[in-house]
Design an enzyme around this catalytic site. Structure first.
Site, PDB file in Angstrom:
ATOM      1  N   ASP A 316      10.590  33.039  27.908  1.00  0.00           N
ATOM      2  CA  ASP A 316      10.291  33.017  29.167  1.00  0.00           C
ATOM      3  C   ASP A 316      10.344  34.233  29.833  1.00  0.00           C
ATOM      4  O   ASP A 316      11.148  35.106  29.189  1.00  0.00           O
ATOM      5  CB  ASP A 316      11.146  31.866  29.852  1.00  0.00           C
ATOM      6  CG  ASP A 316      11.018  31.561  31.466  1.00  0.00           C
ATOM      7  OD1 ASP A 316       9.784  31.581  31.844  1.00  0.00           O
ATOM      8  OD2 ASP A 316      11.849  31.942  32.249  1.00  0.00           O
ATOM      9  N   ASP A 508      15.501  29.915  30.790  1.00  0.00           N
ATOM     10  CA  ASP A 508      16.889  29.598  31.553  1.00  0.00           C
ATOM     11  C   ASP A 508      16.332  28.593  32.667  1.00  0.00           C
ATOM     12  O   ASP A 508      17.300  28.162  33.189  1.00  0.00           O
ATOM     13  CB  ASP A 508      17.089  30.962  32.294  1.00  0.00           C
ATOM     14  CG  ASP A 508      16.184  31.311  33.468  1.00  0.00           C
ATOM     15  OD1 ASP A 508      14.890  31.224  33.274  1.00  0.00           O
ATOM     16  OD2 ASP A 508      16.798  31.651  34.492  1.00  0.00           O
ATOM     17  N   ASP A 512      11.786  25.175  31.487  1.00  0.00           N
ATOM     18  CA  ASP A 512      11.876  25.635  30.181  1.00  0.00           C
ATOM     19  C   ASP A 512      12.539  24.612  29.366  1.00  0.00           C
ATOM     20  O   ASP A 512      12.576  24.533  28.116  1.00  0.00           O
ATOM     21  CB  ASP A 512      12.877  26.850  29.959  1.00  0.00           C
ATOM     22  CG  ASP A 512      12.015  28.290  30.737  1.00  0.00           C
ATOM     23  OD1 ASP A 512      10.860  28.149  30.682  1.00  0.00           O
ATOM     24  OD2 ASP A 512      12.858  29.089  31.572  1.00  0.00           O
TER      25      ASP A 512
END
Length: 631
Positions: A316, A508, A512
């Site tokens: 990410d 995080d 996600d």
């Protein structure tokens, strides 16, 4: 202290009854062996061992019908063989190895879960409901109905999707959308559950129940992703059946050559299953313990196996490859002030603000070792900016429209995607602007380089942020494959389509959580990340350091290497003893004793995984950085 120990022992007995029963059976057998009832001992221990074998056999048959072959085949064979040849003490040891290995794996997973729960326990699960009388009552978020009025306090998580009733606020939606900068909201705007309110308490009106809100929809995706993940085949299971067939084959050959059925038992009794039953679990438990010294919680042993074989890592962007918080990247003064003078004035005014950008401005001044002038008076205009009397000057900091009221000559500056600016006036003159951006983590480039050295063949980025911002970060880190403006379901689809496998996902935010559950291994940045992400991940990093991903891969690879060494050492020694026993020169009782030597050697080798910290590069810089397990 004694009470504490007894409670711990009692809970252990309740959780692992077969281990406790095996120990009791062994102690009773030893006690009776020195009495007149010693003749009962062989029957007692043999019947108990056969009872455990029968229990395992039932489970084994069920698995065999599903074409699943594992350690239970080897364990049942070894227990029955030792009982048949009269080595009932050896059978009890094998039972203890079997039940103890299962307990060790379960204990290690339970310990990791306790450490994780200590991290996640602080997340609020309540909503502050405004009652008919105007009072505020705390209620579970699940009891909030559409239309209920709620108060969301500063820096609190919005419990359900809601419409803003108050005049304005700024919210942090980075965990949901990947947008790192705070989002300004005004009356009538939608606040998504899971976003974080800004520095002012606000009133909102629930527009959906908790079960229908954005956060809950993401949790549903997490559940579906976890259900779709294939079960992990344990490392030791891959060797159990071949080793069993080799052992039985050698024993049968010895019987056929000698014509003596006792030879069959003498060979089979040294076919110790301990390297598979307990050496591998001991290595994995030790490896999980080593990982915790890096601030890395691994939830189960199977995760270490898969992580050691990882070929692709997906990242990410916001809060993972970037710091997740804006930092000052440029000071653009206008007029007589220097860059440092302008930043010092702004930081002096902003130190009295609770806005997320204020902390970044003050931190930038500290990093440049600037002395902040005294402030006589300061007032904050919510979502617009700050005005302060700094010495004899009136300093206004904030949005361009707000600052332009004091300095009509203000001119807007050009910003790249992902950047934000605060404008400044001193008295009635436009003094310049300060540009902020969510910067790439300083350790990100080193992390990607070292992952490549560890065998990672492919790295890519998935983010909900816009293409231009995502591409800029990817170019800086030399990541070629980027997918931007992704919804949670898009991320799950892309991870499933990515190769080569196994695929590791590092993230995080709440958005996600589904993809962390869908990946072969999900790694959550849990120091400042969301609860949903940490709960759905297989690995949680408890410190704000991306390089710990490298540590996790290193520990997993070394742990699997040690586990395999232990297995092969045990198998090699056992086969050597079996070949010697085929000659008839090794009585069964001596073979049983030698079997315990093999057990000891393999367990001691497996325990080397406890000292991985000293062997791996990038070990924690100081004891203060280590995350200690809760007592």
């Amino acid at each position: 202290m004694a009470t504490s120990r007894s409670i711990t022992l009692g809970s252990a007995v309740r959780r692992y009854p077969l281990v406790a029963l095996t120990v009791v059976a062994g102690v009773v057998g030893l006690a009776l062996n020195w009495t007149a009832a010693s003749a009962v001992v062989p029957w007692l221990l043999s019947l108990y061992a056969l009872a455990v074998a029968a229990r395992e056999a039932v489970s084994m048959v069920g698995k065999l019908l599903k074409r699943e072959f594992g350690l239970d085949v080897l364990a049942v064979t070894a227990i029955v063989a030792t009982v048949v040849v009269g080595e009932y003490w050896a059978s009890i040891v094998i039972v203890l190895m079997l039940t103890g290995g299962e307990a060790l794996e379960d204990f290690a997973a339970g310990r990791a879960k306790r450490e994780l729960n200590a991290l996640l326990g602080r997340v609020p699960q309540t909503a502050h409901q405004v009652t008919a009388s105007g009072d505020i009552a705390d209620v579970p978020a699940t009891e909030v109905a559409v239309g209920d009025r709620l108060v969301v306090r500063p820096s609190e998580i919005v419990p359900v999707d809601a419409v803003l009733v108050s005049a304005a606020t700024s919210v942090d939606e980075s965990s949901l959308t990947g947008e790192s900068m705070p989002v300004e909201k005004v009356t009538g705007d939608l606040l998504l559950s899971g976003s974080v309110n800004g520095p002012e308490a606000v009133t909102v009106q629930a527009s959906a129940r908790a079960s229908d809100s954005q956060y809950q929809r993401i949790v549903q995706l997490v559940t579906e992703a976890a259900a779709s993940k294939a079960p992990i085949v344990r490392l030791a299971d891959r060797y159990a059946v071949p080793f069993t067939f080799v052992s039985i084959g050698l024993a049968a050959i010895a019987w056929w050559i000698s014509g003596d059925p006792v030879r069959f038992a003498e060979v089979l009794v040294v076919a110790t299953p301990c390297p598979l039953l307990i050496a591998a679990p001991v290595a994995f438990m030790a490896g999980m313990s080593s990982a915790s010294t890096y601030g890395v919680v691994v939830k189960n042993a199977g995760t270490l196996e898969v992580l050691a074989r990882a070929k692709t890592v997906v990242f990410d962007k916001t809060g993972t490859l970037t710091s997740g918080r804006p930092v000052v990247v440029e000071v653009r003064p206008e007029g007589a002030l220097s860059a440092d003078e302008l930043l010092a004035l702004v930081a002096a005014a902003e130190q009295y603000s609770s806005h997320v950008l204020a902390a970044s401005l003050v931190e930038a001044a500290k990093q440049r070792s600037l002395d902040l002038p005294e402030v006589a008076d300061a007032r904050e205009v919510a979502t617009h900016g700050v005005q302060a009397r700094v010495g004899a000057r009136l300093v206004t900091v904030g949005k361009p429209a707000f600052v332009a009221q004091q300095a009509p000559a203000l001119t807007r500056i050009d910003l790249a995607s992902g950047e934000a600016a605060v404008y400044v006036s001193v008295d009635d003159q436009y003094a310049g602007a300060i540009v902020l951006r969510d910067a790439v983590r300083p350790e990100a480039a080193r992390t990607l380089t070292e992952l490549g050295e560890l065998g990672i063949q492919n790295t890519l980025m998935l983010t909900g942020d816009v293409e231009e911002t995502a591409r800029k970060v990817a170019d800086e880190l030399h990541i070629s494959e980027v997918h931007a403006e992704c919804l949670p379901e898009d991320k799950v689809r892309l991870v499933h389509a990515t190769s080569p496998h196994p695929v590791v996902m590092v993230g995080d935010g709440v958005n996600d959580a589904p993809v962390l559950g869908a990946a072969d291994v999900g790694i959550a940045m849990g120091a400042k990340g969301s609860t949903a992400a940490s709960e759905s991940a297989d690995v949680v990093i408890l410190v704000d350091d991306l390089h710990r991903v490298v540590s996790a891969v290193q520990v997993s690879q070394r742990t699997v290497q040690i586990a395999l060494q232990s297995i092969w050492i045990g198998i090699a020694i056992s086969i050597g003893l079996m070949l010697f026993a085929m000659t008839g020169a090794l009585p069964a009782v001596v073979g049983a004793a030698l079997q315990e030597v093999v057990d000891l050697v393999t367990i001691l080798n497996a325990l080397r995984a406890l000292s991985l910290k000293r062997r791996l590069r990038g070990s924690p810089r100081s004891t203060a950085e280590r995350v200690q397990a809760p007592s």
